[in-house]
Design a protein around this motif. Structure first.
Motif, PDB file in Angstrom:
ATOM      1  N   PHE A  29       0.635  -1.354  -0.011  1.00 56.38           N
ATOM      2  CA  PHE A  29       0.064  -0.155  -0.005  1.00 56.38           C
ATOM      3  C   PHE A  29       0.928   1.379  -0.112  1.00 56.38           C
ATOM      4  N   GLU A 117      -4.514   8.285   4.565  1.00 53.59           N
ATOM      5  CA  GLU A 117      -5.144   7.043   3.970  1.00 53.59           C
ATOM      6  C   GLU A 117      -4.963   5.712   4.724  1.00 53.59           C
ATOM      7  N   VAL A 119      -5.892   1.601   5.221  1.00 50.14           N
ATOM      8  CA  VAL A 119      -6.641   0.451   4.896  1.00 50.14           C
ATOM      9  C   VAL A 119      -7.814   0.044   5.926  1.00 50.14           C
ATOM     10  N   HIS A 143     -11.443   0.053  -3.065  1.00 48.87           N
ATOM     11  CA  HIS A 143     -10.757   0.978  -3.839  1.00 48.87           C
ATOM     12  C   HIS A 143      -9.164   0.517  -4.193  1.00 48.87           C
ATOM     13  N   ILE A 144      -8.842  -0.398  -3.467  1.00 49.54           N
ATOM     14  CA  ILE A 144      -7.274  -0.813  -3.424  1.00 49.54           C
ATOM     15  C   ILE A 144      -7.410  -2.278  -3.761  1.00 49.54           C
ATOM     16  N   LEU A 154     -10.713   1.466   1.518  1.00 45.27           N
ATOM     17  CA  LEU A 154      -9.762   2.610   1.849  1.00 45.27           C
ATOM     18  C   LEU A 154     -10.422   3.755   2.724  1.00 45.27           C
TER      19      LEU A 154
END
Length: 181
Positions: A29, A117, A119, A143-144, A154
Motif C-alpha cells: 500500500f 489514508e 486500509v 478502492h485498493i 480505504l
C-alpha cells in the motif's frame, strides 16, 4: 532509545533496509517503490512542500518513517501524512510519537488540515489516528487491490489541526504536548 530526526542522506541505506524488511503486505500500500535506493535518495535530497523524518535507535537503525506532503494548488493548506512503523516497533507508542511529530510540524508549517489514508481493516492504525483527533471523511469501497488480488476498502481520515490545537489550548493541554505557538 528511539529518536525522531529529519531524513538525511546518512539515513538512506538504513531506510532502504527498513522498507525491504517490512512484510510484503505492508509495502503493498505504499505508492512508491521504497526498495529502490534511488527513490529514497531522492526523498533525502528534499522536495518543496515535503518533510520527512525517520525514527532511529541508538545504532542508527530505522524503526519508523513519517512524511507530510503539502498538497498543491487550492489544497495547499492540506498535508497528507504517510507513516510506517517496523513490526518490532508496533504497539510501543512509536507510531503515535511519529504522528504527533507530523501534526506539530504541520501546525508550525501553517497547514490547517491533515489527511491520512488507512486500509479499513487496519484496526491499530485507525485507532492510532482517531486517538489523535483524526475523523473519518470518506470510505472508498473496494478502492485498493492487494498483491494477493483482493479488493479492500480505504478510509480517508482528516484532522483539522488548528481547531484541535485551539480546543486543547483552551483547556491548558498544549504545554504538555509541545504546542508550537
Amino acid at each position: 532509545m528511539t529518536t525522531v530526526v529529519p531524513l538525511t542522506d546518512a539515513h538512506c541505506d538504513a531506510l532502504v533496509r527498513f522498507f525491504a524488511e517490512l512484510p510484503e503486505g505492508d509495502r503493498t500500500f505504499i505508492r512508491e517503490d521504497v526498495t529502490d535506493p534511488d527513490v529514497v535518495r531522492g526523498w533525502a535530497a528534499g522536495s518543496p512542500g515535503v518533510d520527512r523524518w525517520v525514527a532511529v535507535d541508538d545504532g542508527d537503525r530505522v524503526l519508523g518513517y513519517v512524511a507530510v506532503l503539502r498538497l498543491p494548488g487550492w489544497s495547499d493548506h492540506v498535508g497528507e501524512v504517510r507513516l510506517v512503523v517496523a513490526p518490532a516497533g508496533r504497539g510501543s507508542g512509536l507510531g503515535g510519537e511519529l504522528a504527533r511529530h507530523a501534526t506539530v510540524h504541520a501546525l508550525e508549517a501553517g497547514l490547517t488540515k491533515l489527511v491520512v489514508e488507512v486500509v479499513a481493516d487496519q484496526g491499530a492504525a485507525l485507532a492510532l489516528f482517531t486517538g489523535l483527533g483524526f475523523t473519518g471523511e470518506a470510505l472508498l469501497v473496494d478502492h485498493i487491490r492487494g498483491r494477493d488480488g483482493q479488493l479492500r476498502d480505504l478510509m480517508v481520515l482528516a484532522h483539522h489541526v488548528g481547531d484541535t490545537w485551539a480546543g486543547m489550548r483552551a483547556v491548558g493541554l498544549t504545554e504538555a504536548l509541545g504546542d508550537p505557538s
